[in-house]
Design a protein around this motif. Structure first.
Motif, mmCIF file in Angstrom:
data_model
loop_
_atom_site.group_PDB
_atom_site.id
_atom_site.type_symbol
_atom_site.label_atom_id
_atom_site.label_comp_id
_atom_site.label_asym_id
_atom_site.label_seq_id
_atom_site.Cartn_x
_atom_site.Cartn_y
_atom_site.Cartn_z
ATOM 1 N N GLU A 1 8.863 -28.552 -3.387
ATOM 2 C CA GLU A 1 7.467 -28.318 -3.731
ATOM 3 C C GLU A 1 7.155 -26.839 -3.970
ATOM 4 O OE1 GLU A 1 4.681 -30.445 -1.278
ATOM 5 O OE2 GLU A 1 5.870 -32.288 -1.371
ATOM 6 N N GLY A 2 8.020 -26.165 -4.717
ATOM 7 C CA GLY A 2 7.796 -24.771 -5.077
ATOM 8 C C GLY A 2 8.305 -23.753 -4.077
ATOM 9 N N TYR A 3 8.821 -24.194 -2.949
ATOM 10 C CA TYR A 3 9.350 -23.290 -1.927
ATOM 11 C C TYR A 3 10.879 -23.323 -1.911
ATOM 12 C CZ TYR A 3 4.694 -22.851 0.135
ATOM 13 O OH TYR A 3 3.370 -22.590 0.348
ATOM 14 N N THR A 4 11.467 -22.207 -1.492
ATOM 15 C CA THR A 4 12.911 -22.107 -1.297
ATOM 16 C C THR A 4 13.211 -22.356 0.173
ATOM 17 O OG1 THR A 4 13.142 -20.494 -3.079
ATOM 18 C CG2 THR A 4 14.892 -20.545 -1.428
ATOM 19 N N ILE A 5 14.258 -23.134 0.420
ATOM 20 C CA ILE A 5 14.736 -23.376 1.783
ATOM 21 C C ILE A 5 16.193 -22.922 1.795
ATOM 22 C CG2 ILE A 5 15.138 -25.092 3.590
ATOM 23 C CD1 ILE A 5 12.143 -24.738 2.823
ATOM 24 N N ASP B 1 6.381 -10.464 -1.041
ATOM 25 C CA ASP B 1 6.434 -9.011 -1.131
ATOM 26 C C ASP B 1 7.788 -8.449 -0.674
ATOM 27 O OD1 ASP B 1 6.306 -9.516 1.572
ATOM 28 O OD2 ASP B 1 4.468 -8.381 1.926
ATOM 29 N N GLY B 2 8.749 -9.331 -0.363
ATOM 30 C CA GLY B 2 10.066 -8.882 0.084
ATOM 31 C C GLY B 2 10.177 -8.745 1.588
ATOM 32 N N LYS B 3 9.048 -8.809 2.279
ATOM 33 C CA LYS B 3 9.054 -8.735 3.737
ATOM 34 C C LYS B 3 9.248 -10.138 4.292
ATOM 35 C CE LYS B 3 6.018 -4.769 3.819
ATOM 36 N NZ LYS B 3 4.716 -4.234 4.250
ATOM 37 N N HIS B 4 9.678 -10.202 5.540
ATOM 38 C CA HIS B 4 9.822 -11.500 6.179
ATOM 39 C C HIS B 4 9.399 -11.394 7.634
ATOM 40 C CE1 HIS B 4 13.735 -9.452 6.500
ATOM 41 N NE2 HIS B 4 13.788 -9.988 7.680
ATOM 42 N N ARG B 5 9.075 -12.577 8.200
ATOM 43 C CA ARG B 5 8.671 -12.632 9.606
ATOM 44 C C ARG B 5 9.212 -13.909 10.227
ATOM 45 N NH1 ARG B 5 4.431 -16.135 10.633
ATOM 46 N NH2 ARG B 5 3.213 -16.810 8.848
ATOM 47 N N VAL B 6 9.236 -13.929 11.537
ATOM 48 C CA VAL B 6 9.729 -15.097 12.263
ATOM 49 C C VAL B 6 8.725 -16.232 12.126
ATOM 50 C CG1 VAL B 6 10.375 -16.015 14.526
ATOM 51 C CG2 VAL B 6 11.043 -13.692 13.885
ATOM 52 N N TRP B 7 9.203 -17.385 11.713
ATOM 53 C CA TRP B 7 8.402 -18.602 11.571
ATOM 54 C C TRP B 7 8.551 -19.461 12.823
ATOM 55 C CZ3 TRP B 7 4.857 -20.405 8.227
ATOM 56 C CH2 TRP B 7 4.660 -21.786 8.103
ATOM 57 N N ALA B 8 9.777 -19.532 13.356
ATOM 58 C CA ALA B 8 10.047 -20.303 14.583
ATOM 59 C C ALA B 8 11.310 -19.761 15.234
ATOM 60 C CB ALA B 8 10.216 -21.781 14.255
ATOM 61 N N ARG B 9 11.372 -19.894 16.550
ATOM 62 C CA ARG B 9 12.569 -19.521 17.321
ATOM 63 C C ARG B 9 13.088 -20.763 18.028
ATOM 64 N NH1 ARG B 9 12.683 -13.887 17.954
ATOM 65 N NH2 ARG B 9 10.644 -12.924 17.647
ATOM 66 N N TYR B 10 14.396 -20.889 18.057
ATOM 67 C CA TYR B 10 15.040 -22.013 18.736
ATOM 68 C C TYR B 10 16.002 -21.486 19.779
ATOM 69 C CZ TYR B 10 13.122 -25.128 15.244
ATOM 70 O OH TYR B 10 12.259 -25.841 14.461
ATOM 71 N N ALA C 1 16.281 -17.633 -6.567
ATOM 72 C CA ALA C 1 15.270 -18.325 -5.752
ATOM 73 C C ALA C 1 14.490 -17.359 -4.864
ATOM 74 C CB ALA C 1 15.938 -19.395 -4.900
ATOM 75 N N GLY C 2 14.835 -16.059 -4.899
ATOM 76 C CA GLY C 2 14.089 -15.057 -4.136
ATOM 77 C C GLY C 2 14.573 -14.808 -2.729
ATOM 78 N N VAL C 3 15.814 -15.206 -2.420
ATOM 79 C CA VAL C 3 16.347 -15.019 -1.069
ATOM 80 C C VAL C 3 17.077 -13.674 -0.986
ATOM 81 C CG1 VAL C 3 17.841 -15.952 0.732
ATOM 82 C CG2 VAL C 3 16.634 -17.507 -0.815
#
Length: 155
Positions: free
Chosen positions: A82-86, A137-146, A67-69
């Motif tokens: 809908e095509g995204y991995t969670i 591209d293999g990079k990741h970023r913060v989407w939300a902070r809790y 799934a690309g994780v």
């Protein structure tokens, strides 16, 4: 012949459209059969209005990898919507925001199993955590902070 207001005639169509839209958002979850927190997360997603299907497997690593994780962003279950991995205990609001904004990404992850995230509620404890957007591209970023279960910042 009795005339009805247009709104009365259109109301059933609006209700049907809302019902179909809600039914169209299906989250397919792959988890292990013995993971209780995964089942709790599924319940949270259903309560948030998603339709959830589950599949139990003995080994999650191949599922998450396919799934690309990345290994560093893994958790205890992998889902597709809908095509995204969670990956992991992502809040429903962040999934909705992902689906509304449709970024070019693999999906979202809450790495690990964080106390206070959906399905990982622990009385008297709620650790800060991040929801991470996984880029293609293999990079990741913060989407939300809790912080303490409440959103502290959304990007």
């Amino acid at each position: 012949m009795k005339r009805r207001p247009l709104s009365m005639l259109l109301a059933p169509l609006a209700l049907l459209a809302c019902t179909q839209a809600a039914a169209a958002t299906v989250i397919d979850v792959t988890k292990t059969p013995w993971c209780g927190c995964c089942s709790e997360w599924v319940e949270r997603m259903e309560a948030a209005g998603f339709t959830v299907t589950t599949r139990d497997v003995d080994k999650l690593d191949p599922v998450a990898r396919a799934a690309g994780v990345p290994d560093t962003l893994r958790s205890c279950h992998t889902a597709r919507v809908e095509g995204y991995t969670i990956e992991g205990h992502v809040p429903a609001a962040d999934i909705r925001r992902l689906l509304a904004s449709r970024p070019d990404a693999v999906g979202l992850s809450v790495p690990g199993m964080v106390a206070g995230s959906p399905g990982m509620e622990v009385p008297g404890r709620s650790d800060p955590y991040m929801v991470v957007l996984i880029g293609r591209d293999g990079k990741h970023r913060v989407w939300a902070r809790y912080e303490g279960g409440a959103p502290a910042h959304r990007h």
